[in-house]
Design a protein around this motif. Structure first.
Motif, mmCIF file in Angstrom:
data_model
loop_
_atom_site.group_PDB
_atom_site.id
_atom_site.type_symbol
_atom_site.label_atom_id
_atom_site.label_comp_id
_atom_site.label_asym_id
_atom_site.label_seq_id
_atom_site.Cartn_x
_atom_site.Cartn_y
_atom_site.Cartn_z
ATOM 1 N N ASP A 6 0.806 -1.225 0.000
ATOM 2 C CA ASP A 6 0.000 0.000 0.000
ATOM 3 C C ASP A 6 0.839 1.275 0.000
ATOM 4 O O ASP A 6 0.309 2.375 -0.140
ATOM 5 C CB ASP A 6 -0.995 0.009 1.166
ATOM 6 C CG ASP A 6 -0.344 0.165 2.544
ATOM 7 O OD1 ASP A 6 0.883 0.376 2.629
ATOM 8 O OD2 ASP A 6 -1.090 0.070 3.534
ATOM 9 N N SER A 8 2.087 2.981 2.185
ATOM 10 C CA SER A 8 1.592 3.969 3.137
ATOM 11 C C SER A 8 2.696 4.671 3.910
ATOM 12 O O SER A 8 2.470 5.753 4.465
ATOM 13 C CB SER A 8 0.621 3.306 4.122
ATOM 14 O OG SER A 8 1.257 2.246 4.827
ATOM 15 N N ASP A 22 -6.674 1.152 -5.805
ATOM 16 C CA ASP A 22 -7.291 0.457 -4.678
ATOM 17 C C ASP A 22 -6.260 -0.226 -3.787
ATOM 18 O O ASP A 22 -6.502 -0.415 -2.590
ATOM 19 C CB ASP A 22 -8.296 -0.576 -5.182
ATOM 20 C CG ASP A 22 -9.531 0.055 -5.803
ATOM 21 O OD1 ASP A 22 -9.759 1.260 -5.581
ATOM 22 O OD2 ASP A 22 -10.264 -0.659 -6.514
ATOM 23 N N ALA A 25 -2.708 2.837 0.021
ATOM 24 C CA ALA A 25 -3.380 3.516 1.119
ATOM 25 C C ALA A 25 -4.023 4.785 0.564
ATOM 26 O O ALA A 25 -3.567 5.351 -0.427
ATOM 27 C CB ALA A 25 -2.366 3.862 2.201
ATOM 28 N N SER A 26 -5.106 5.223 1.188
ATOM 29 C CA SER A 26 -5.769 6.435 0.711
ATOM 30 C C SER A 26 -4.793 7.605 0.750
ATOM 31 O O SER A 26 -3.947 7.707 1.643
ATOM 32 C CB SER A 26 -7.004 6.736 1.555
ATOM 33 O OG SER A 26 -6.640 6.933 2.911
ATOM 34 N N ASP A 28 -4.131 11.978 0.071
ATOM 35 C CA ASP A 28 -4.780 13.292 0.060
ATOM 36 C C ASP A 28 -4.972 13.792 -1.362
ATOM 37 O O ASP A 28 -5.976 14.441 -1.670
ATOM 38 C CB ASP A 28 -3.935 14.298 0.854
ATOM 39 C CG ASP A 28 -3.716 13.860 2.291
ATOM 40 O OD1 ASP A 28 -4.712 13.564 2.970
ATOM 41 O OD2 ASP A 28 -2.541 13.798 2.716
ATOM 42 N N VAL A 30 -4.616 12.612 -5.547
ATOM 43 C CA VAL A 30 -4.396 11.601 -6.580
ATOM 44 C C VAL A 30 -4.131 12.323 -7.888
ATOM 45 O O VAL A 30 -4.910 13.192 -8.298
ATOM 46 C CB VAL A 30 -5.602 10.660 -6.731
ATOM 47 C CG1 VAL A 30 -5.413 9.732 -7.928
ATOM 48 C CG2 VAL A 30 -5.800 9.842 -5.455
ATOM 49 N N ARG A 70 -12.967 6.905 -9.711
ATOM 50 C CA ARG A 70 -12.786 6.178 -8.454
ATOM 51 C C ARG A 70 -12.105 7.071 -7.414
ATOM 52 O O ARG A 70 -12.518 7.111 -6.253
ATOM 53 C CB ARG A 70 -11.949 4.923 -8.688
ATOM 54 C CG ARG A 70 -11.697 4.074 -7.432
ATOM 55 C CD ARG A 70 -12.962 3.382 -6.948
ATOM 56 N NE ARG A 70 -13.446 2.458 -7.944
ATOM 57 C CZ ARG A 70 -13.083 1.179 -8.017
ATOM 58 N NH1 ARG A 70 -12.229 0.683 -7.140
ATOM 59 N NH2 ARG A 70 -13.575 0.397 -8.965
ATOM 60 N N ALA A 71 -11.081 7.794 -7.820
ATOM 61 C CA ALA A 71 -10.307 8.613 -6.882
ATOM 62 C C ALA A 71 -11.112 9.785 -6.357
ATOM 63 O O ALA A 71 -10.906 10.241 -5.226
ATOM 64 C CB ALA A 71 -9.037 9.119 -7.557
ATOM 65 N N GLU A 73 -13.852 10.032 -5.150
ATOM 66 C CA GLU A 73 -14.711 9.740 -4.010
ATOM 67 C C GLU A 73 -14.119 10.226 -2.695
ATOM 68 O O GLU A 73 -14.843 10.436 -1.728
ATOM 69 C CB GLU A 73 -14.973 8.234 -3.938
ATOM 70 C CG GLU A 73 -15.703 7.682 -5.167
ATOM 71 C CD GLU A 73 -15.752 6.161 -5.189
ATOM 72 O OE1 GLU A 73 -15.290 5.551 -4.199
ATOM 73 O OE2 GLU A 73 -16.232 5.601 -6.182
ATOM 74 N N SER A 74 -12.779 10.408 -2.633
ATOM 75 C CA SER A 74 -12.182 10.720 -1.331
ATOM 76 C C SER A 74 -10.955 11.622 -1.385
ATOM 77 O O SER A 74 -10.439 11.983 -0.328
ATOM 78 C CB SER A 74 -11.789 9.414 -0.625
ATOM 79 O OG SER A 74 -10.890 8.664 -1.419
ATOM 80 N N SER A 75 -10.472 12.002 -2.567
ATOM 81 C CA SER A 75 -9.213 12.737 -2.669
ATOM 82 C C SER A 75 -9.353 13.936 -3.597
ATOM 83 O O SER A 75 -10.285 14.019 -4.398
ATOM 84 C CB SER A 75 -8.110 11.819 -3.226
ATOM 85 O OG SER A 75 -7.962 10.651 -2.446
#
Length: 219
Positions: A6, A8, A22, A25-26, A28, A30, A70-71, A73-75
């Motif tokens: 990942d 991370s 995927d 790791a998530s 901040d 992308v 996809r990215a 959604e959170s970044s």
């Protein structure tokens, strides 16, 4: 327990396609890199003052647009290419300054997805990702995963041969033979970036960012 894949523990990471995103790791930020032709075409359109709908882009790009969807959604999602690599690095630095915190960056090389969705290595995206990572390193955002460091040094070593490397790639040869995506891009009201233009380094300073379903200029 974190996955060994990942990345991370690193600030700057590199992976391939949606599945690669995927695995990481998530992050901040992308950065989506699809040199031929999603990233280059979107960057050129936004540089001309237009916005580009993500939904429309998904219709003509099964690689880069899928990663961005996809990215998003959170970044913070930025679109990177050879044509704006240094500007992308500066945008990341701006995000970090605004957050006043160490900012993680996932650089996702889109690669070439076949009809079944299986992603293969694409030399143009490796070089484009390397250009962005090298520019980040130059700004001091240099805690890079081994995958990212290899891409950056590969770009530095081949920087003078970008036009040849891009034009000789399988993706460029496929475009020259004719692909349905060209017509779909044109039907969406955009001018597909040529293979020659896609190989130009830092042609402009505009960075597309995904906001409310649209790619617009980062500011």
């Amino acid at each position: 327990m974190p996955s060994p894949f990942d990345q991370s523990t690193y600030q700057v990471r590199l992976e391939w396609g949606v599945e690669g995103l995927d695995r990481l790791a998530s992050a901040d930020v992308v950065v989506v890199v699809d040199v031929l032709r999603f990233s280059s075409t979107v960057a050129d359109a936004v540089a001309s003052g237009s916005s580009v709908s993500l939904d429309d882009a998904v219709g003509w790009s099964r690689n880069g647009a899928a990663v961005a969807a996809r990215a998003g959604e959170s970044s913070v999602v930025l679109v990177g290419s050879l044509r704006n690599a240094s500007a992308v690095a500066r945008a990341v630095a701006t995000v970090q300054e605004r957050r006043q915190a160490r900012t993680s960056v996932a650089v996702i090389a889109a690669g070439e997805a076949d009809a079944a969705g299986v992603v293969r290595f694409a030399v143009e995206d490796h070089l484009g990702a390397g250009a962005v990572i090298a520019a980040l390193t130059d700004l001091g955002i240099d805690h890079t995963a081994p995958d990212a460091a290899v891409a950056a040094e590969g770009f530095r070593a081949l920087k003078r041969a970008l036009r040849h490397m891009i034009s000789a790639s399988g993706s460029a040869r496929e475009i020259a033979e004719g692909v349905s995506a060209t017509e779909r891009i044109t039907s969406a009201g955009l001018d597909p970036t040529s293979t020659v233009a896609a190989a130009e380094l830092d042609a402009h300073d505009v960075v597309p960012v995904l906001r409310d379903g649209l790619f617009v200029a980062f500011d």
